[in-house]
Design a protein around this motif. Structure first.
Motif: not given
Length: 182
Positions: A10-23
């Motif tokens: 779950g934490v990994g998925a949130l980090v990936v989604l956050g990175l996608i949003g930032l990009i």
């Protein structure tokens, strides 16, 4: 599966989604800035083209009356001072109105004369200005459309969007028919 593994997934998925949003956010910001700079470039090119008209029209003004020279000087000064597209458009319409009788009078001059060459140069400059006007308006339309879409809308204020279109009132420019004197 262990609960700690699910937490890490779950934490990994949130980090990936956050990175996608930032990009996505950073690329939309960069795209808006590039497009804004492109529209600014187009605006300056259009302004330079419009302001070159005064130097090209000098041979026509040499044969003009004092009143026509005064009107032309006022019109060119207003064109140079105008900063917004609507102000430049109004000043451009006035310049066209003032130069029209001079250009028509130059039509009767023999080929190769300064007035005939100035007339041809003004026609070429008008064509260039019209192309630059279309180019600027296309860029402004793209910028305005992009500024209305998310996530670019978050950065619209940083590039001064929406941009005003440059539209010359040609109805005023042709309101008075040419006078033919024999």
């Amino acid at each position: 599966m262990e609960p700690s593994t699910l937490v890490w997934i779950g934490v990994g998925a949130l980090v990936v989604l956050g990175l996608i949003g930032l990009i996505v956010t950073l690329t939309s910001r960069a795209a808006m800035r590039r497009l804004g700079a492109s529209v600014d470039e187009r605006w300056h090119a259009l302004g330079g083209t419009l302001e070159r008209r005064s130097s090209v029209a000098e041979p026509l003004l040499a044969a003009a009356t004092e009143q026509q020279r005064s009107q032309a000087t006022d019109a060119f000064t207003a064109l140079e001072r105008a900063a917004s597209p609507s102000g430049k458009a109004e000043a451009e319409a006035e310049v066209q109105r003032v130069l029209r009788p001079l250009v028509q009078a130059a039509g009767s001059q023999p080929a190769g004369s300064d007035a005939a060459e100035a007339r041809a140069a003004l026609a070429a400059l008008d064509d260039d200005a019209q192309a630059r006007r279309r180019d600027y308006n296309t860029g402004a339309r793209e910028l305005n459309a992009k500024a209305r879409r998310w996530p670019s809308s978050m950065w619209a204020k940083s590039v001064a969007a929406p941009r005003e279109f440059f539209e010359v009132d040609h109805a005023g420019a042709v309101a008075e028919p040419p006078r033919v004197q024999f």
